[in-house]
Write a protein that holds these residues in place. Structure first.
Motif, PDB file in Angstrom:
ATOM      1  N   LEU A   5       0.848  -1.188   0.000  1.00 55.67           N
ATOM      2  CA  LEU A   5       0.000   0.000   0.000  1.00 55.67           C
ATOM      3  C   LEU A   5       0.885   1.239   0.000  1.00 55.67           C
ATOM      4  O   LEU A   5       1.846   1.328   0.779  1.00 55.67           O
ATOM      5  CB  LEU A   5      -0.925  -0.005   1.225  1.00 55.67           C
ATOM      6  N   GLU A   6       0.556   2.209  -0.844  1.00 53.51           N
ATOM      7  CA  GLU A   6       1.388   3.403  -0.995  1.00 53.51           C
ATOM      8  C   GLU A   6       0.606   4.681  -0.712  1.00 53.51           C
ATOM      9  O   GLU A   6       0.933   5.737  -1.250  1.00 53.51           O
ATOM     10  CB  GLU A   6       1.984   3.460  -2.408  1.00 53.51           C
ATOM     11  N   VAL A   7      -0.444   4.630   0.091  1.00 54.87           N
ATOM     12  CA  VAL A   7      -1.151   5.835   0.518  1.00 54.87           C
ATOM     13  C   VAL A   7      -0.858   6.069   1.987  1.00 54.87           C
ATOM     14  O   VAL A   7      -0.464   5.152   2.732  1.00 54.87           O
ATOM     15  CB  VAL A   7      -2.670   5.704   0.276  1.00 54.87           C
ATOM     16  N   GLY A   8      -1.081   7.275   2.441  1.00 54.04           N
ATOM     17  CA  GLY A   8      -0.667   7.645   3.793  1.00 54.04           C
ATOM     18  C   GLY A   8      -1.663   7.334   4.879  1.00 54.04           C
ATOM     19  O   GLY A   8      -1.466   7.777   6.017  1.00 54.04           O
ATOM     20  N   PHE A   9      -2.731   6.594   4.623  1.00 50.49           N
ATOM     21  CA  PHE A   9      -3.722   6.298   5.650  1.00 50.49           C
ATOM     22  C   PHE A   9      -4.185   4.855   5.472  1.00 50.49           C
ATOM     23  O   PHE A   9      -4.120   4.303   4.370  1.00 50.49           O
ATOM     24  CB  PHE A   9      -4.913   7.253   5.541  1.00 50.49           C
ATOM     25  N   ILE A  66      -4.229   1.456 -10.097  1.00 52.25           N
ATOM     26  CA  ILE A  66      -3.842   2.833 -10.387  1.00 52.25           C
ATOM     27  C   ILE A  66      -4.889   3.779  -9.807  1.00 52.25           C
ATOM     28  O   ILE A  66      -6.086   3.486  -9.804  1.00 52.25           O
ATOM     29  CB  ILE A  66      -3.690   3.054 -11.910  1.00 52.25           C
ATOM     30  N   ALA A  67      -4.419   4.941  -9.351  1.00 52.78           N
ATOM     31  CA  ALA A  67      -5.321   5.930  -8.758  1.00 52.78           C
ATOM     32  C   ALA A  67      -6.364   6.348  -9.782  1.00 52.78           C
ATOM     33  O   ALA A  67      -6.059   6.604 -10.953  1.00 52.78           O
ATOM     34  CB  ALA A  67      -4.540   7.136  -8.264  1.00 52.78           C
ATOM     35  N   ALA A  68      -7.610   6.432  -9.323  1.00 51.66           N
ATOM     36  CA  ALA A  68      -8.708   6.795 -10.226  1.00 51.66           C
ATOM     37  C   ALA A  68      -8.726   8.271 -10.536  1.00 51.66           C
ATOM     38  O   ALA A  68      -9.172   8.687 -11.605  1.00 51.66           O
ATOM     39  CB  ALA A  68     -10.050   6.374  -9.616  1.00 51.66           C
ATOM     40  N   GLN A  69      -8.254   9.101  -9.628  1.00 47.21           N
ATOM     41  CA  GLN A  69      -8.251  10.549  -9.818  1.00 47.21           C
ATOM     42  C   GLN A  69      -6.842  11.070  -9.602  1.00 47.21           C
ATOM     43  O   GLN A  69      -6.059  10.509  -8.838  1.00 47.21           O
ATOM     44  CB  GLN A  69      -9.220  11.244  -8.850  1.00 47.21           C
ATOM     45  N   GLY A  70      -6.564  12.179 -10.277  1.00 45.84           N
ATOM     46  CA  GLY A  70      -5.250  12.791 -10.134  1.00 45.84           C
ATOM     47  C   GLY A  70      -4.222  12.104 -10.991  1.00 45.84           C
ATOM     48  O   GLY A  70      -4.493  11.696 -12.126  1.00 45.84           O
ATOM     49  N   SER A  71      -3.012  11.930 -10.477  1.00 47.61           N
ATOM     50  CA  SER A  71      -1.912  11.339 -11.237  1.00 47.61           C
ATOM     51  C   SER A  71      -2.096   9.829 -11.341  1.00 47.61           C
ATOM     52  O   SER A  71      -2.850   9.207 -10.588  1.00 47.61           O
ATOM     53  CB  SER A  71      -0.581  11.656 -10.549  1.00 47.61           C
ATOM     54  N   ASN A  75      -0.556   7.283 -10.363  1.00 48.69           N
ATOM     55  CA  ASN A  75       0.338   6.632  -9.414  1.00 48.69           C
ATOM     56  C   ASN A  75      -0.277   5.323  -8.941  1.00 48.69           C
ATOM     57  O   ASN A  75      -1.498   5.180  -8.833  1.00 48.69           O
ATOM     58  CB  ASN A  75       0.603   7.544  -8.217  1.00 48.69           C
ATOM     59  N   LYS A  76       0.619   4.381  -8.626  1.00 50.62           N
ATOM     60  CA  LYS A  76       0.158   3.085  -8.118  1.00 50.62           C
ATOM     61  C   LYS A  76      -0.255   3.228  -6.658  1.00 50.62           C
ATOM     62  O   LYS A  76       0.421   3.902  -5.859  1.00 50.62           O
ATOM     63  CB  LYS A  76       1.272   2.057  -8.274  1.00 50.62           C
ATOM     64  N   ILE A  77      -1.393   2.581  -6.309  1.00 49.93           N
ATOM     65  CA  ILE A  77      -1.868   2.591  -4.918  1.00 49.93           C
ATOM     66  C   ILE A  77      -1.473   1.304  -4.209  1.00 49.93           C
ATOM     67  O   ILE A  77      -0.931   1.334  -3.102  1.00 49.93           O
ATOM     68  CB  ILE A  77      -3.396   2.787  -4.883  1.00 49.93           C
TER      69      ILE A  77
END
Length: 872
Positions: free
Chosen positions: A468-472, A586-591, A593-595
């Motif tokens: 996981l590569e998100v902060g929460f 892959i992130a649905a919104q924004g850049s 980036n891999k999640i």
């Protein structure tokens, strides 16, 4: 003999022109050519609006007119600019008239624009009308225009008695041939034929600025064969030109030597691609290679000149068009054959068709010198060289638009994806036909299964997510749907599971299997085109669900995996394919980036052909798919005791049941017919889409080629501009340096001039002062000498007076003494006069010097004023 009522006149009225440039020393002439006969108008002044007011007419009978119309024989008008002094003619342009537009009723004249116009800045037009008139006075000897003079050429020594101008093709109507050369020595018969076989890349000839007719435009090839204007069958598609190869032949009576000279004079055959009255491009086929000098090949076999020739747009040199790449160059396949009569001609050109084994059908047209064009054989029916697409199954590369067929599903059927069905499929990926079953115990949906359908079982297991590569922390579920498997209802993992960084979590209840029936090629096509989209959702009790990302699973990867064999429940041989992979979400919104990474396992099992052709899908409270085979036999007959008690066994009930079954069968037939029509329409739409896609692709290639050429030009221009900029910078620095040098030199010269002026002025002032002192001194000397002279004269007068007195009083001796004194005084007087004269001359000299000094001073003042002016 043709009656007079059948005799007609083709009348072409050339009225006036417009948009011509003014050329006072030239005349305008229009020559019209039809069926080997050439007529011309009288020369008129070359003004901006020339007045021709001339009618040109050709005699023809109705039968020959009909033949000409079938062959689309055109009437070609050439416009020339004539110089009366030198008799030189310049070709301005030409117009092609369609004989089919000529009617016996009078029609209004039309304006025709000149093709291949020499005056590129003017859109020159000529007003022309064409009509048919009844020839009431048919003359005995019909008028024929003399043929156009041939070009200058050399006649071999063996034919030294002939002139090159006499070697022309003359039509012999009675014999049915064209005579080239003297009739007494030219007795051999030849057959010359021209075949247009194929054409490619014709869309490159249409410029971006050209507007085609709003209706479907017709294109055709045009050329002139021994004075006979020939056009092939028109076609509509430039990208894939579909026309039958046509051969036009003409019979010639001549000899080999004279025919070789004639081909040397008429060295090229020009072929035009036309759209209406516009020439889009042309090419020239050299004819000199047919009869080479000293060659006797024509005595044994036909000689040919053939190949793919490049079509060039009109006025390419004047328009300064860039060359087209070889792979995009428009070409036409032409074969020109010449043979002696009696030798079978066989074209060696390869016809470009999509099916090499398809038999080629060509049209053969033989031009005879009679008014009626005769065909040596019947025309073959039009056979398309392209095989029908419906005969071959669709492949993976076909740009099919029948995506609706592969995605139709029964919305009322909602199976439980967690449960694996029985041995027969309950869901179909084919278009289904739904009917109601007349039964009191069972109701459902009947699905017609094609004979080539296979029973497939597709299972997917979403195993785990990690990295996981998100902060929460994410309280996640996975969600997906694939209508091709038979249900559009979303499938989700449950319950939500929490994921944190640097940990791998296995998903609960993530396995799902689908049973369905479809054709293998349709399964392959769908898997290639449509990926499986898996959505990652974050479940939060305090807010709405949040879509974090989407993973794309390419289902076609399983088709390339290794197959393993296993036995089914009935002992049949089945095949299984399994892959395990990991894909990023892959992130649905924004850049982008891999999640997180998703690990999954996919299995595809093929159970072979579906045995049942019609199955029922029933809805149950648990949502399971119950498959029942349609009964094919009549139920057993009831007992005699039950006949009176069971109303279903009555004749009325049986008749009603048969009627309902007949209705159902008719509905099935009607729905199958609708389905076939739908498939045909979908296939037609797919073919149209392919055609338009090819058109767009060819146009894109053309644009890319044009842009590549323009890019090369721009690069070259940029390099030239950079070189010029460097040269300008060097020249500017040189100019600045020269300007600084000139400025410094000017300042130095100005300073030197000022110094010289100052010195000259000082010298002049000093000289003037000296001259003034000298003048003053001279004036003083003059006054002194004048005083002395006056004193001497007074003294002389006194002495003379005394002398006279003394002379009167004294004797001669004292007279002598006085005389001597007088002489002495006279000498002094002369000396004083001489000195006075010298002083006067000196005074004049100093006055002249004084004048010159004043002039020099005035000149110095002018120079000083000029220097002051230049300085300001």
């Amino acid at each position: 003999m043709v009656s007079k009522s059948d005799q007609l006149l083709i009348v072409v009225s050339i009225l006036e022109g417009r948009h011509f440039p003014k050329r006072p020393k030239h005349m305008l002439v229009v020559e019209a050519k039809f069926d080997g006969e050439q007529l011309a108008t009288d020369p008129v002044d070359h003004t901006d609006q020339p007045e021709f007011a001339t009618e040109l007419a050709w005699e023809i009978d109705r039968k020959a007119l009909h033949q000409h119309r079938l062959q689309r024989t055109p009437i070609k008008l050439h416009c020339f600019a004539l110089d009366p002094l030198s008799s030189a003619r310049e070709t301005i342009g030409y117009i092609v008239l369609d004989l089919r537009t000529a009617q016996e009723t009078k029609q209004a004249p039309k304006w025709y624009q000149l093709l291949s116009n020499k005056y590129t800045k003017f859109k020159s037009e000529i007003q022309i009308s064409i009509a048919l008139e009844t020839d009431t006075k048919a003359p005995v000897d019909s008028f024929k225009a003399k043929g156009a003079p041939p070009r200058d050429g050399r006649v071999p020594a063996s034919l030294s008695g002939l002139d090159a101008k006499d070697i022309v093709a003359v039509l012999n109507e009675e014999g049915g041939y064209h005579q080239i050369g003297p009739a007494d020595c030219c007795t051999d018969f030849f057959m010359m034929s021209v075949t247009i076989a194929f054409a490619t890349q014709l869309e490159q000839l249409i410029p971006c600025t050209m507007k085609l007719p709003e209706r479907q435009p017709e294109f055709f090839f045009y050329y002139s064969l021994l004075g006979n204007d020939v056009t092939n069958e028109p076609f509509n598609d430039l990208i894939n030109p579909d026309f039958e190869p046509e051969r036009a032949s003409v019979r010639i009576r001549s000899s080999i030597e004279i025919l070789r000279v004639y081909l040397a004079l008429q060295s090229k055959l020009q072929i035009h691609l036309c759209c209406g009255d516009q020439s889009l491009g042309s090419t020239e086929i050299p004819l000199t290679g047919l009869l080479k000098k000293g060659s006797t090949e024509i005595n044994h076999r036909p000689v040919t000149v053939e190949g793919a020739f490049t079509l060039d747009p009109p006025n390419r040199a004047k328009q300064k068009l860039a060359p087209v790449p070889v792979d995009l160059a428009p070409t036409v396949g032409v074969s020109v054959a010449l043979q002696r009569e009696g030798i079978d001609a066989q074209s060696l050109i390869e016809l470009k068709t999509q099916n090499e084994h398809e038999p080629h059908h060509s049209k053969k047209t033989v031009f005879t010198p009679t008014k009626e064009k005769k065909h040596t054989g019947p025309k073959s029916p039009h056979v398309s060289p392209v095989p029908p697409h419906c005969q071959s199954p669709p492949t993976r590369d076909d740009a099919t638009e029948s995506e609706v067929e592969s995605l139709q599903y029964d919305k009322d059927t909602k199976p439980n994806p967690k449960a694996v069905s029985s041995s027969e499929p309950a869901l179909l990926a084919q278009p289904v036909t739904t009917t109601s079953i007349a039964s009191g115990t069972a109701s459902g949906q009947k699905i017609a299964v094609p004979a080539t359908s296979h029973h497939f079982c597709f299972s997917i297991d979403l195993r785990s997510i990690r990295d996981l590569e998100v902060g929460f922390p994410v309280n996640c579920i996975l969600r997906y749907s694939y209508p091709f498997f038979g249900s559009a209802a979303p499938i989700m993992t449950n319950p939500p599971i929490e994921v944190r960084k640097n940990m791998e979590v296995f998903l609960p209840q993530s396995y799902c299997a689908f049973d369905f029936a479809t054709m293998p090629h349709q399964l392959q096509d769908t898997f290639l085109r449509i990926p499986l989209l898996v959505e990652l959702w974050h479940k939060d009790k305090m807010s709405k669900d949040l879509l974090l990302g989407i993973a794309r699973i390419q289902l076609s990867n399983i088709l390339s995996s290794e197959k393993t064999r296993f036995l089914g429940s009935n002992g049949e041989q089945c095949w299984r394919q399994t892959i395990s992979e990991s894909v990023p979400i892959i992130a649905a919104q924004g850049s982008n980036n891999k999640i997180v990474d998703l690990s999954y396992t996919v299995t595809l099992e093929d159970y072979g052909l579906v045995k049942m052709r019609e199955i029922f899908v029933s809805d149950s409270s648990q949502g399971l798919s119950a498959v029942q085979q349609k009964p094919s036999s009549v139920p057993p007959a009831p007992c005699p005791s039950e006949i009176q008690t069971e109303p279903r066994e009555t004749l009325e009930y049986k008749a009603a049941l048969e009627l309902e079954m007949w209705k159902e069968m008719q509905e099935d037939i009607f729905e199958n017919q609708l389905k076939q029509k739908e498939l045909a329409h979908m296939q037609a739409l797919a073919e149209e889409w392919k055609k338009r896609d090819r058109e767009r692709e060819s146009l894109v290639k053309k644009k890319v080629a044009e842009y590549t050429i323009l890019e090369g030009k721009l690069q070259k221009t940029l390099v030239d501009l950079e070189k010029r900029e460097q040269q300008l910078a060097i020249a500017e620095s040189e100019l600045q340096r020269e300007r600084r040098d000139l400025k410094s030199e000017r300042e130095r010269n100005l300073q030197e001039l000022q110094d010289s002026i100052r010195r000259a002025k000082e010298d002049c002032v000093h000289q003037v002062e000296l001259e003034r002192l000298k003048m003053k001194q001279l004036e003083e000397d003059k006054h002194r000498l004048q005083q002395q002279l006056n004193d001497a004269e007074n003294k002389y007068k006194i002495l003379e007076k005394e002398f006279h007195q003394f002379k009167d009083q004294q004797s001669s001796k004292p007279e002598i003494r006085l005389q001597s004194e007088i002489n002495l005084l006279t000498l002094e007087k002369v000396e004083l006069e001489r000195k006075l004269e010298s002083a006067t001359k000196s005074k004049l000299h100093y006055k002249q010097q004084w004048g010159r000094a004043l002039k020099e001073l005035a000149r110095l003042k002018q120079v000083t004023n000029a220097v002051s002016f230049l300085r300001n």
